[in-house]
Design a protein around this motif. Structure first.
Motif, PDB file in Angstrom:
ATOM      1  N   THR A  72      39.902  42.976  32.628  1.00  0.00           N
ATOM      2  CA  THR A  72      39.616  43.726  33.849  1.00  0.00           C
ATOM      3  C   THR A  72      39.397  45.196  33.526  1.00  0.00           C
ATOM      4  O   THR A  72      40.143  45.790  32.749  1.00  0.00           O
ATOM      5  CB  THR A  72      40.773  43.591  34.862  1.00  0.00           C
ATOM      6  OG1 THR A  72      41.004  42.209  35.135  1.00  0.00           O
ATOM      7  CG2 THR A  72      40.450  44.306  36.168  1.00  0.00           C
ATOM      8  N   LYS A  74      39.986  48.597  34.787  1.00  0.00           N
ATOM      9  CA  LYS A  74      40.829  49.282  35.768  1.00  0.00           C
ATOM     10  C   LYS A  74      40.676  50.801  35.693  1.00  0.00           C
ATOM     11  O   LYS A  74      41.542  51.541  36.165  1.00  0.00           O
ATOM     12  CB  LYS A  74      42.294  48.878  35.569  1.00  0.00           C
ATOM     13  CG  LYS A  74      42.606  47.473  36.053  1.00  0.00           C
ATOM     14  CD  LYS A  74      44.093  47.227  36.159  1.00  0.00           C
ATOM     15  CE  LYS A  74      44.381  45.919  36.895  1.00  0.00           C
ATOM     16  NZ  LYS A  74      45.830  45.681  37.054  1.00  0.00           N
ATOM     17  N   VAL A 130      33.212  42.612  29.837  1.00  0.00           N
ATOM     18  CA  VAL A 130      34.036  43.778  30.150  1.00  0.00           C
ATOM     19  C   VAL A 130      34.025  44.801  29.015  1.00  0.00           C
ATOM     20  O   VAL A 130      34.299  45.976  29.238  1.00  0.00           O
ATOM     21  CB  VAL A 130      35.488  43.350  30.483  1.00  0.00           C
ATOM     22  CG1 VAL A 130      36.294  44.527  31.019  1.00  0.00           C
ATOM     23  CG2 VAL A 130      35.495  42.219  31.515  1.00  0.00           C
ATOM     24  N   LYS A 158      33.101  48.361  36.210  1.00  0.00           N
ATOM     25  CA  LYS A 158      32.942  48.800  37.591  1.00  0.00           C
ATOM     26  C   LYS A 158      31.777  49.767  37.793  1.00  0.00           C
ATOM     27  O   LYS A 158      31.309  49.928  38.918  1.00  0.00           O
ATOM     28  CB  LYS A 158      34.253  49.438  38.079  1.00  0.00           C
ATOM     29  CG  LYS A 158      35.364  48.433  38.312  1.00  0.00           C
ATOM     30  CD  LYS A 158      34.965  47.416  39.363  1.00  0.00           C
ATOM     31  CE  LYS A 158      36.027  46.368  39.609  1.00  0.00           C
ATOM     32  NZ  LYS A 158      35.632  45.406  40.651  1.00  0.00           N
ATOM     33  N   ASP A 229      33.123  40.705  43.645  1.00  0.00           N
ATOM     34  CA  ASP A 229      33.884  41.956  43.701  1.00  0.00           C
ATOM     35  C   ASP A 229      33.006  43.178  43.989  1.00  0.00           C
ATOM     36  O   ASP A 229      33.463  44.311  43.863  1.00  0.00           O
ATOM     37  CB  ASP A 229      34.696  42.180  42.418  1.00  0.00           C
ATOM     38  CG  ASP A 229      33.842  42.375  41.170  1.00  0.00           C
ATOM     39  OD1 ASP A 229      32.744  42.910  41.287  1.00  0.00           O
ATOM     40  OD2 ASP A 229      34.307  42.002  40.073  1.00  0.00           O
ATOM     41  N   GLU A 474      48.068  40.520  43.685  1.00  0.00           N
ATOM     42  CA  GLU A 474      47.508  39.507  42.789  1.00  0.00           C
ATOM     43  C   GLU A 474      47.854  38.097  43.253  1.00  0.00           C
ATOM     44  O   GLU A 474      48.942  37.847  43.771  1.00  0.00           O
ATOM     45  CB  GLU A 474      48.057  39.696  41.369  1.00  0.00           C
ATOM     46  CG  GLU A 474      47.579  40.953  40.683  1.00  0.00           C
ATOM     47  CD  GLU A 474      48.232  41.136  39.328  1.00  0.00           C
ATOM     48  OE1 GLU A 474      47.540  41.002  38.300  1.00  0.00           O
ATOM     49  OE2 GLU A 474      49.439  41.423  39.298  1.00  0.00           O
ATOM     50  N   ARG A 500      38.960  42.157  41.596  1.00  0.00           N
ATOM     51  CA  ARG A 500      38.645  41.304  40.452  1.00  0.00           C
ATOM     52  C   ARG A 500      38.865  39.866  40.848  1.00  0.00           C
ATOM     53  O   ARG A 500      39.902  39.503  41.424  1.00  0.00           O
ATOM     54  CB  ARG A 500      39.530  41.656  39.252  1.00  0.00           C
ATOM     55  CG  ARG A 500      39.300  40.787  38.001  1.00  0.00           C
ATOM     56  CD  ARG A 500      37.975  41.117  37.332  1.00  0.00           C
ATOM     57  NE  ARG A 500      37.860  40.541  35.986  1.00  0.00           N
ATOM     58  CZ  ARG A 500      37.162  39.425  35.713  1.00  0.00           C
ATOM     59  NH1 ARG A 500      36.560  38.760  36.680  1.00  0.00           N
ATOM     60  NH2 ARG A 500      37.062  38.999  34.471  1.00  0.00           N
ATOM     61  N   LYS A 502      38.400  36.050  39.011  1.00  0.00           N
ATOM     62  CA  LYS A 502      38.109  35.314  37.788  1.00  0.00           C
ATOM     63  C   LYS A 502      38.181  33.820  38.073  1.00  0.00           C
ATOM     64  O   LYS A 502      39.174  33.319  38.619  1.00  0.00           O
ATOM     65  CB  LYS A 502      39.105  35.683  36.685  1.00  0.00           C
ATOM     66  CG  LYS A 502      39.082  34.779  35.450  1.00  0.00           C
ATOM     67  CD  LYS A 502      37.763  34.837  34.727  1.00  0.00           C
ATOM     68  CE  LYS A 502      37.740  33.886  33.538  1.00  0.00           C
ATOM     69  NZ  LYS A 502      36.403  33.804  32.923  1.00  0.00           N
TER      70      LYS A 502
END
Length: 573
Positions: A72, A74, A130, A158, A229, A474, A500, A502
């Motif tokens: 991810t 972040k 990513v 992002k 997302d 989460e 996010r 997945k």
């Protein structure tokens, strides 16, 4: 026997405390903290330097099953990146996420694939999408990105727009592994006369014997997670999720909705939970009947193929009558289901189930009683218990190798905590065992569907949600699809959409395992049914590889070139 919610939570809590104590003791200063949003979910924060020791402890010593790894971006939240390695203690009804934060624009973390072989694809994927590099990964080739995708562009970061189409960098074709000395590479696919979906395999053969293989897939990665997302809202995603798989899509919309509901604490009405369980089992019945027919078609037993698909038709009619569609049901929203199953339909449903059960019994008797068929399946495609466990295999693929896992029992969801059923497990480790698992599950699913009708309570089918869903929570949920465990991880975000999302389909783990079944004694004739016994699901493709046999030169045709060839052939014809 169904596991009650209270019993599952008690066992999970005890296991979570045991795991936490061991991690604190062994990892010392590398243990940063933990959170336990529910009794069945545990997240542990660790320094990335401890990833190898932590995974060895959880996977090798304590015996957790590997599920998936999630990378991810972040940076908008804390300036860094994160890897989440997720494991399951199935008998203790606990899922655990080992979280490793990292900094920098080119984050790196030690690969766990040398420890958990089944993590190979997941680590290659978060490297591609990513930009988190798994150091020491045994196979550093691309997995998801196209061959001509520019280096340094990572779609799930992002700052990468969901609708940006980068220019081709003219990259070289995918580098397949070299055949072992003394063997020849035989290309199989990407198009098959039996499988409608594409996959490209290069078999390494010595005469008629197959000694290994290499695989290339992901030709048209649809970017569904990116859409989820960045462009879609919470209640638009279920309709996209349902199209992830062409056969068992309802499991994905269910799993997604459950992940959101778990994250934010939404309790769906009990009637909705029973309806979800009913539709899930209806989908399992039609998927298994479809697979049985195709498997027999692969080996030339077309009588079973035709009978299996004939038996399947009434369940498809039933699906259309309940949901309005034979396949993409559009039944789920966050908080419940969109359509009821009224009592006026129950007698008709029971009649359909009685008919399918009776005819499926005849089908099972035909399969079990046909000596040439059984001989064709026995001792073919051997996949041992140890291999299945290390690869994180799921569903009938794992249960046919003696791995006793089933999400419905081990991590109850929907109404499965009130439903009685047996988990069908065989230890033959071959195609026959995987076949008999699916045959047995047909009857368990019919039994579950009857219970859903009998025990379904009155009441609403949708929870009232009057507030915007909170961000930065989460959820991780799984559903036992016909092919095995479907798993979704979700981190809620702002703007009414996930930050996010997945998705891990069962074939994601199982296809990785295919090279292991080509053991000594496997012949080319065994390859179609061995591969088919995993019931693989591949993405559709828009291009194909062309090989000039005289020069050995190969290249890929684009969609535009294919269309042009098609038009020219039509004009000539």
């Amino acid at each position: 026997m169904a596991v009650t919610t209270r019993e599952a939570e008690r066992k999970a809590q005890e296991k979570a405390q045991q795991v936490l104590n061991l991690l604190k003791e062994r990892l010392g200063k590398h243990f940063l903290g933990f959170s336990q949003p529910t009794a069945n979910r545990l997240y542990v924060d660790l320094r990335k330097e401890s990833v190898g020791d932590a995974v060895k402890l959880v996977f090798n010593e304590i015996g957790a099953r590997y599920v998936i790894s999630v990378g991810t971006d972040k940076r908008p939240l804390n300036g860094g990146f994160e890897v989440l390695h997720i494991f399951a203690f199935d008998k203790d009804h606990l899922r655990i996420g080992l979280r490793f934060p990292m900094e920098g624009q080119q984050p790196k973390i030690d690969s766990i694939t040398p420890i958990v072989r089944g993590a190979g694809w997941a680590e290659r994927e978060f490297r591609d999408l990513v930009g988190i590099h798994p150091i020491g990964h045994p196979d550093p080739r691309r997995l998801v990105l196209a061959d001509d995708w520019p280096e340094g562009l990572h779609p799930l970061r992002k700052d990468f727009p969901h609708d940006y189409k980068p220019p081709s960098d003219g990259g070289a074709p995918f580098q397949f592994k070299e055949p072992p000395e003394g063997t020849t590479a035989v290309v199989v696919g990407p198009f098959f006369p039996v499988l409608e979906e594409p996959s490209q395999w290069r078999l390494f053969v010595d005469g008629e014997n197959v000694v290994g293989c290499d695989y290339r897939g992901f030709y048209v990665h649809r970017g569904i997670e990116k859409l989820g997302d960045s462009a879609l809202t919470y209640n638009q995603i279920p309709f996209i999720a349902e199209r992830i798989c062409g056969i068992c899509g309802y499991v994905h919309s269910c799993t997604y909705c459950q992940a959101v509901e778990e994250a934010v604490g939404i309790q769906i009405p009990r009637r909705a939970a029973f309806i979800r369980s009913f539709i899930l089992e209806m989908e399992r019945v039609h998927s298994h009947l479809l697979w049985i027919g195709l498997a027999c078609h692969i080996i030339g037993f077309d009588t079973v193929f035709m009978q299996s698909w004939r038996i399947r038709e009434p369940i498809m009619w039933l699906a259309e009558k309940i949901t309005g569609n034979r396949k993409n049901y559009g039944m789920n929203l966050v908080g419940g289901v969109r359509r009821d199953i009224p009592k006026e339909m129950h007698d008709e449903i029971r009649a359909v189930l009685d008919r399918i059960e009776k005819e499926s019994m005849e089908l099972a008797s035909t399969i079990e009683g046909d000596t040439p068929l059984v001989m064709r399946l026995r001792d073919v495609g051997i996949f041992t218990y140890e291999e299945a466990w290390n690869m994180g295999a799921v569903g009938p693929t794992a249960r046919g190798s003696g791995v006793d896992i089933d999400v419905r029992r081990d991590h109850p969801y929907a109404a499965y905590d009130e439903l009685d059923f047996n988990v069908v497990v065989y230890d033959g480790c071959d195609v026959l065992a995987r076949t008999m698992v699916r045959v047995g599950e047909l009857f368990e699913s019919i039994k579950i569907m009857r219970q859903c009708l009998e025990r379904m309570p009155d009441g609403p089918i949708m929870a009232e949600i009057n507030e915007e869903l909170p961000a930065w929570l989460e959820g991780m949920q799984a559903v036992e699809a016909p092919r095995g465990e479907v798993f979704h991880y979700l981190l809620t975000g702002e703007d009414n959409r996930p930050y996010r999302w997945k998705v891990r389909a069962p074939s994601y783990q199982n296809i990785q395992s295919v090279p292991l079944i080509f053991k000594e004694g496997t012949t080319i004739a065994d390859v179609p049914i061995s591969l088919g016994s995993f019931d693989p699901c591949f993405s559709c493709t828009e291009r194909m590889e062309i090989v000039d046999r005289s020069t050995g030169k190969s290249w890929f045709m684009t969609e535009k070139e294919l269309m042009q060839l098609s038009r020219e052939a039509k004009r000539k014809g």
